[in-house]
Design an enzyme around this catalytic site. Structure first.
Site, PDB file in Angstrom:
ATOM      1  N   GLY A  20       0.830  -1.199   0.000  1.00 43.07           N
ATOM      2  CA  GLY A  20       0.000   0.000   0.000  1.00 43.07           C
ATOM      3  C   GLY A  20       0.860   1.243   0.000  1.00 43.07           C
ATOM      4  O   GLY A  20       1.681   1.444  -0.889  1.00 43.07           O
ATOM      5  N   ALA A  23       2.727   4.704  -3.022  1.00 47.19           N
ATOM      6  CA  ALA A  23       2.850   4.074  -4.341  1.00 47.19           C
ATOM      7  C   ALA A  23       1.675   3.155  -4.629  1.00 47.19           C
ATOM      8  O   ALA A  23       1.075   3.205  -5.709  1.00 47.19           O
ATOM      9  CB  ALA A  23       4.163   3.298  -4.430  1.00 47.19           C
ATOM     10  N   SER A  47      -0.410  -5.077   4.608  1.00 53.92           N
ATOM     11  CA  SER A  47      -0.523  -5.453   6.004  1.00 53.92           C
ATOM     12  C   SER A  47      -0.379  -4.218   6.882  1.00 53.92           C
ATOM     13  O   SER A  47       0.567  -3.450   6.721  1.00 53.92           O
ATOM     14  CB  SER A  47       0.549  -6.475   6.386  1.00 53.92           C
ATOM     15  OG  SER A  47       0.569  -6.691   7.782  1.00 53.92           O
ATOM     16  N   ILE A  50       2.946  -3.805   8.730  1.00 48.35           N
ATOM     17  CA  ILE A  50       4.163  -3.360   8.054  1.00 48.35           C
ATOM     18  C   ILE A  50       4.073  -1.859   7.839  1.00 48.35           C
ATOM     19  O   ILE A  50       3.160  -1.364   7.176  1.00 48.35           O
ATOM     20  CB  ILE A  50       4.353  -4.075   6.696  1.00 48.35           C
ATOM     21  CG1 ILE A  50       4.462  -5.591   6.912  1.00 48.35           C
ATOM     22  CG2 ILE A  50       5.585  -3.546   5.982  1.00 48.35           C
ATOM     23  CD1 ILE A  50       4.546  -6.378   5.631  1.00 48.35           C
ATOM     24  N   LYS A  86       3.472  24.934  -2.619  1.00 52.27           N
ATOM     25  CA  LYS A  86       4.922  24.928  -2.801  1.00 52.27           C
ATOM     26  C   LYS A  86       5.272  25.611  -4.117  1.00 52.27           C
ATOM     27  O   LYS A  86       4.805  25.201  -5.187  1.00 52.27           O
ATOM     28  CB  LYS A  86       5.446  23.490  -2.786  1.00 52.27           C
ATOM     29  CG  LYS A  86       6.934  23.382  -3.073  1.00 52.27           C
ATOM     30  CD  LYS A  86       7.396  21.929  -3.101  1.00 52.27           C
ATOM     31  CE  LYS A  86       8.848  21.825  -3.522  1.00 52.27           C
ATOM     32  NZ  LYS A  86       9.304  20.435  -3.627  1.00 52.27           N
ATOM     33  N   LEU A 341       9.611   2.740  -4.148  1.00 54.21           N
ATOM     34  CA  LEU A 341      10.901   2.266  -3.663  1.00 54.21           C
ATOM     35  C   LEU A 341      11.258   0.901  -4.217  1.00 54.21           C
ATOM     36  O   LEU A 341      12.438   0.543  -4.273  1.00 54.21           O
ATOM     37  CB  LEU A 341      10.896   2.227  -2.140  1.00 54.21           C
ATOM     38  CG  LEU A 341      10.665   3.585  -1.441  1.00 54.21           C
ATOM     39  CD1 LEU A 341      10.599   3.400   0.061  1.00 54.21           C
ATOM     40  CD2 LEU A 341      11.740   4.582  -1.822  1.00 54.21           C
ATOM     41  N   PHE A 444      13.033  18.011 -15.968  1.00 47.41           N
ATOM     42  CA  PHE A 444      13.355  19.353 -15.493  1.00 47.41           C
ATOM     43  C   PHE A 444      13.567  20.302 -16.666  1.00 47.41           C
ATOM     44  O   PHE A 444      14.278  20.001 -17.616  1.00 47.41           O
ATOM     45  CB  PHE A 444      14.592  19.312 -14.597  1.00 47.41           C
ATOM     46  CG  PHE A 444      14.321  18.637 -13.278  1.00 47.41           C
ATOM     47  CD1 PHE A 444      13.609  19.289 -12.293  1.00 47.41           C
ATOM     48  CD2 PHE A 444      14.740  17.337 -13.055  1.00 47.41           C
ATOM     49  CE1 PHE A 444      13.331  18.668 -11.090  1.00 47.41           C
ATOM     50  CE2 PHE A 444      14.470  16.706 -11.858  1.00 47.41           C
ATOM     51  CZ  PHE A 444      13.762  17.370 -10.868  1.00 47.41           C
TER      52      PHE A 444
END
Length: 530
Positions: A20, A23, A47, A50, A86, A341, A444
């Site tokens: 979950g 991402a 879970s 986690i 931002k 990740l 960019f």
């Protein structure tokens, strides 16, 4: 050679997202649109036992496109995620200790007579003119004054140059997207993955088994399991390309603090002795952290440096993270696509973590396979993913390489390191001529590169000859007008906190609505500026 007969795609019957967090639920929310036709089910397994990393609280402007695709109401999203606006990132002590500059999201000035604005600025600077390029950026001027105003459809040209993103609580964003996804048919399964089964005939993933014995089969698996890469690495062995020789920081500490002082509309990245510290202001708290190189500073010293740099007492103990900068050698292997990740890690210096998730999802939606999993499609996805990771990598490396700091062994190491040829060419060309060229839809913009390279002390030795071919008296008058208009527009904008109070303050924190002044209606086109 005959062309094979055209055949209908074999639609995916089930897509399973493993993990979950930001991402996983971004993927679930985007893929939920597939559930409408009834052919494809989308599920997610995670879970509660986690934890998620969840420190990516700063974003870049393309996040608006993702939220727009989901038809998310901006004010509601900001209220529910305690978000602030931002306008860019302030970098402190990156070139020399005490120096600071802002990398704004918007551009600088307006191009004139086919010559880029910064080339006119370089021409003028060569004659002794001292106005900083930052004074021609509305994002920078407004950020320094802690002001903000959304550019509306009928806003003047000057205000339309204001580009923005968000700071938000990543955990609240995941929860917000979970409600969105489940409301559109995504099914969540609670549990840990105990086993991944591969098909004997081709090595594709067949199913995952949870720790309670449930077996879940799918056609396409999305690995959002974090650094471990439960499917992409542990089961399919994609391999990992280590970039720590260019980006040696390998640890981080994260800690929240109460809000103090003005609510700044920008992220701050302050270079330290062996890394850098982030500061991200939200409505209900400020996120802080320290990214550092363990070869040059101990964990205890890094913690001390983080705590010493806070502007308020910490609300918790600093939470440690370890990582190796780099990427999977392939983000898509067989019938598994990795996101977040699980696909790779680049330190969040330019707030690209959430964007890399978003762009991976966008590529997947564009290249959504059917059950035949065309190899050419997979190869193209991986090529584009690799290209984007490398482009972001180069931009981050530039902050370290372009420094004059020599006060610690860390800064000497990164200053003197050999960098990728792709980055060396870009820096050398800019240093010589002030020119920049972007390739294959780089993330960019030229304005971003200009802001960072100038901010890090790289001043081009000359400027584009065409700048001398333009009437310099007229150009100078226009440039002065641009700076004056930007000052006036910024001065007429409400404070950042006041705008949030009137537009999207979280209910528990919302004060009485503050009046918001309309922006001065001015224009920055060449004719008006003249």
């Amino acid at each position: 050679m005959q062309t094979p007969e055209n055949t209908a795609p074999q639609a995916l019957r089930h897509i399973l997202i493993v993990g979950g967090g930001t991402a996983g639920w971004m993927a679930a929310a985007a893929l939920s649109r597939l559930t409408g036709h009834g052919q494809t089910r989308v599920s997610l397994v995670e879970s509660e036992a986690i934890g998620t990393v969840g420190v990516g609280e700063a974003t870049i402007p393309p996040i608006q496109n993702f939220n727009g695709l989901l038809r998310i109401d901006e004010a509601a999203f900001m209220r529910e995620t305690q978000a602030s606006f931002k306008l860019g990132i302030e970098f402190v002590s990156w070139d020399r200790i005490g120096d600071r500059y802002i990398h704004p999201f918007g551009g600088f000035g307006v191009d004139m007579e086919g010559v880029q604005f910064h080339q006119h600025w370089l021409r003028r600077r060569s004659g002794g003119h001292q106005t900083p390029l930052a004074d021609y950026s509305l994002c920078t001027v407004a950020a320094r004054q802690n002001r903000f105003l959304k550019p509306g459809r009928d806003a003047p040209t000057a205000l339309q140059s204001l580009k923005y993103a968000y700071h938000f609580d990543a955990g609240l964003y995941a929860a917000f997207l979970r409600r969105h996804a489940e409301g559109r048919g995504v099914v969540r399964h609670e549990g840990r993955i105990a086993d991944v089964a591969l098909r004997n005939e081709d090595g594709f993933v067949e199913a995952v088994t949870l720790d309670d014995g449930r077996r879940i089969e799918a056609d396409l698996f999305i690995d959002c399991s974090g650094f471990r890469g439960l499917i992409i690495e542990q089961a399919l062995q994609a391999g990992y390309e280590d970039w720590s020789h260019w980006l040696p920081c390998d640890r981080a500490l994260a800690v929240p603090t109460p809000n103090v002082g003005p609510l700044t509309p920008y992220t701050r990245a302050t270079a330290g002795s062996a890394g850098w510290r982030w500061r991200i202001p939200l409505q209900h708290r400020t996120g802080n952290g320290h990214v550092y190189c363990s070869a040059h500073i101990s964990d205890d010293a890094a913690r001390d440096e983080l705590l010493a740099g806070l502007d308020a007492p910490p609300l918790a103990e600093p939470r440690p993270l370890r990582f190796v900068t780099g990427r999977r050698k392939a983000q898509w292997v067989k019938n598994c696509v990795s996101l977040g990740l699980a696909s790779g890690f680049l330190e969040p210096l330019e707030s690209t973590s959430i964007h890399l998730i978003q762009s991976g999802i966008s590529r997947l939606m564009t290249m959504l396979p059917d059950r035949r999993f065309e190899p050419l499609l997979i190869a193209e996805y991986n090529r584009l993913s690799q290209q984007q990771f490398e482009q972001v990598r180069d931009f981050i490396i530039a902050h370290y390489k372009a420094t004059r700091r020599d006060d610690t062994a860390f800064w000497l190491q990164v200053r003197d390191m050999t960098i990728p040829d792709s980055l060396a060419r870009k820096i050398d060309l800019f240093a010589a001529t002030g020119r920049l060229f972007r390739y294959e839809d780089e993330l960019f913009s030229e304005a971003s590169w200009i802001a960072v390279l100038l901010g890090q002390g790289i001043i081009p030795r000359t400027y584009e000859p065409l700048a001398d071919a333009v009437d310099v008296t007229l150009t100078d008058r226009r440039m002065d007008a641009v700076a004056r208009v930007i000052r006036d527009v910024a001065a007429d904008m409400p404070g950042h906190a006041a705008f949030i109070a009137s537009y999207c303050a979280a209910p528990a924190l919302a004060p009485a609505k503050a009046p918001v002044k309309a922006s001065t209606k001015v224009d920055l086109s060449n004719d008006a500026a003249a």
